[in-house]
Design an enzyme around this catalytic site. Structure first.
Site, short mmCIF file in Angstrom:
data_model
loop_
_atom_site.label_atom_id
_atom_site.label_comp_id
_atom_site.label_asym_id
_atom_site.label_seq_id
_atom_site.Cartn_x
_atom_site.Cartn_y
_atom_site.Cartn_z
CB SER A 62 -0.90 0.00 1.24
OG SER A 62 -1.66 1.19 1.32
CD GLU B 80 -9.41 -1.40 -4.01
OE1 GLU B 80 -10.11 -2.30 -3.53
OE2 GLU B 80 -9.85 -0.27 -4.30
CG HIS C 67 -7.24 -1.81 -9.44
ND1 HIS C 67 -8.20 -1.22 -10.22
CD2 HIS C 67 -7.17 -1.06 -8.30
CE1 HIS C 67 -8.69 -0.16 -9.59
NE2 HIS C 67 -8.08 -0.04 -8.42
CG HIS D 56 -7.04 4.37 -10.41
ND1 HIS D 56 -6.88 5.08 -9.25
CD2 HIS D 56 -7.58 3.19 -10.04
CE1 HIS D 56 -7.30 4.36 -8.21
NE2 HIS D 56 -7.74 3.21 -8.68
CE1 TYR E 62 -9.34 -7.26 -34.54
CE2 TYR E 62 -10.21 -5.62 -36.05
CZ TYR E 62 -9.17 -6.41 -35.62
OH TYR E 62 -7.95 -6.36 -36.24
CG HIS F 190 -12.33 2.34 -8.17
ND1 HIS F 190 -12.59 1.51 -7.10
CD2 HIS F 190 -10.97 2.42 -8.25
CE1 HIS F 190 -11.45 1.12 -6.56
NE2 HIS F 190 -10.45 1.66 -7.24
CE1 TYR G 27 -3.49 -11.44 -34.32
CE2 TYR G 27 -2.89 -11.73 -32.02
CZ TYR G 27 -2.82 -11.00 -33.19
OH TYR G 27 -2.07 -9.85 -33.24
#
Length: 228
Positions: A45, A76, A95, A97, A116, A160, A213
Site C-alpha cells: 500500500s 484492494e 487494477h 486507474h 473488435y 473508480h 490468432y
C-alpha cells in the site's frame, strides 16, 4: 524469500503500469496467485512503484491474512482475492486507474465493441461494477457478483477504474492495455458521433477467430493479446 519469483514479477509489472501510462503515482495494484500454496502476492500500500522491492510485496492468503512482508498490503487485497476465489483459472490481476477506462467508468458507460480488439477480454461488452468505496468488502463482493454473471476478463468499476485478470501476469496486463486502448477509441468515437458498435454475432465470430490468432501456444513468440 517466500514466493520470490512471483514477488519479483509484481515489482517488474508495477513499473510497467507507470511506463505504459496505465496509471500514475501509487494508484492501482497488481497481484499473482500461487495455487500450490493457496497464497497470493500483492503490491504494498502506498509505496511508489520505482521504490518497491521484492521483499515489500506482500504474501497473503485469500482470507486477508498476511503471511510474509514488512509492509501493509494494498487496500484492494479483497478485490484481488475475489478474482481468485471466483475464477479458477485466474493467476494474476491488474487494477489500474487508466484514463479512458476510468472516464467511461465515471460516466456510467460500459466498454463496448466499438473495436473488435475488445475480444481480448473474451466478451462483446466489458461490464461496469456498481460503485462502492475503494478497499472495502462491499466492493469486493460487488466484483464477485459481477464475475458470476460475466465471462469477461476485465471489469470497469464505477467512479473508480478498471481491473483485468488472466492465467498469467503477461495476459492480465495485455488485457488491461487492450481495454484502455478500446476505451480511448470508444471515447473518441463518442466525441464525434454515435459509435458503430459491433453486434454480439459479429463479436462471436471475432472471438472464434482469436482462437487461431498468432503463433502456437508453445512458441516463445506467442502474443499475449492484441497489444501484448
Amino acid at each position: 524469500m517466500l514466493l520470490e519469483e512471483l514477488r519479483q514479477k509484481v515489482v517488474e509489472y508495477g513499473n510497467k503500469l507507470i511506463s505504459s501510462g496505465l496509471t500514475i503515482g501509487t494508484a492501482g495494484n497488481i497481484s499473482m496467485y500461487d495455487p500450490e500454496s493457496g497464497y497470493m502476492v500483492i503490491s504494498p500500500s502506498g509505496v511508489p512503484y520505482a521504490q518497491t522491492k521484492a521483499e515489500d510485496v506482500v504474501v497473503m492468503d485469500l482470507q486477508g491474512n498476511v503471511v510474509d512482508s514488512k509492509c501493509k498490503p494494498s487496500s484492494e487485497s479483497g478485490l484481488h482475492a475475489a478474482f481468485y476465489l471466483e475464477k479458477p483459472d485466474a493467476r494474476a490481476v491488474v487494477h489500474a486507474h487508466s484514463m479512458y477506462c476510468t472516464t467511461l467508468a465515471c460516466a456510467g458507460v460500459d466498454l463496448k465493441a466499438t473495436h473488435y480488439a475488445i475480444a481480448d477480454a473474451g466478451v462483446a461488452t466489458v461490464p461496469t461494477v456498481p460503485y462502492e468505496t475503494y478497499g472495502t468488502p462491499e466492493l469486493a463482493q460487488k466484483v464477485r457478483d459481477c464475475l458470476r454473471k460475466s465471462d469477461s476478463k476485465a471489469l470497469l468499476m464505477a467512479n473508480h477504474g478498471m481491473v483485468a485478470y488472466g492465467d498469467s501476469l503477461e495476459k492480465a496486463f495485455a488485457v488491461a492495455l487492450t481495454c484502455e486502448w478500446c476505451a480511448q477509441v470508444e471515447w473518441r468515437a463518442m466525441a464525434i458521433g454515435t459509435p458503430n458498435v459491433l453486434s454480439d454475432e459479429q463479436m462471436a465470430e471475432v472471438i472464434e477467430h482469436y482462437k487461431t490468432y498468432g503463433q502456437a501456444k508453445d512458441s516463445d513468440k506467442q502474443s499475449q493479446g492484441y497489444f501484448g
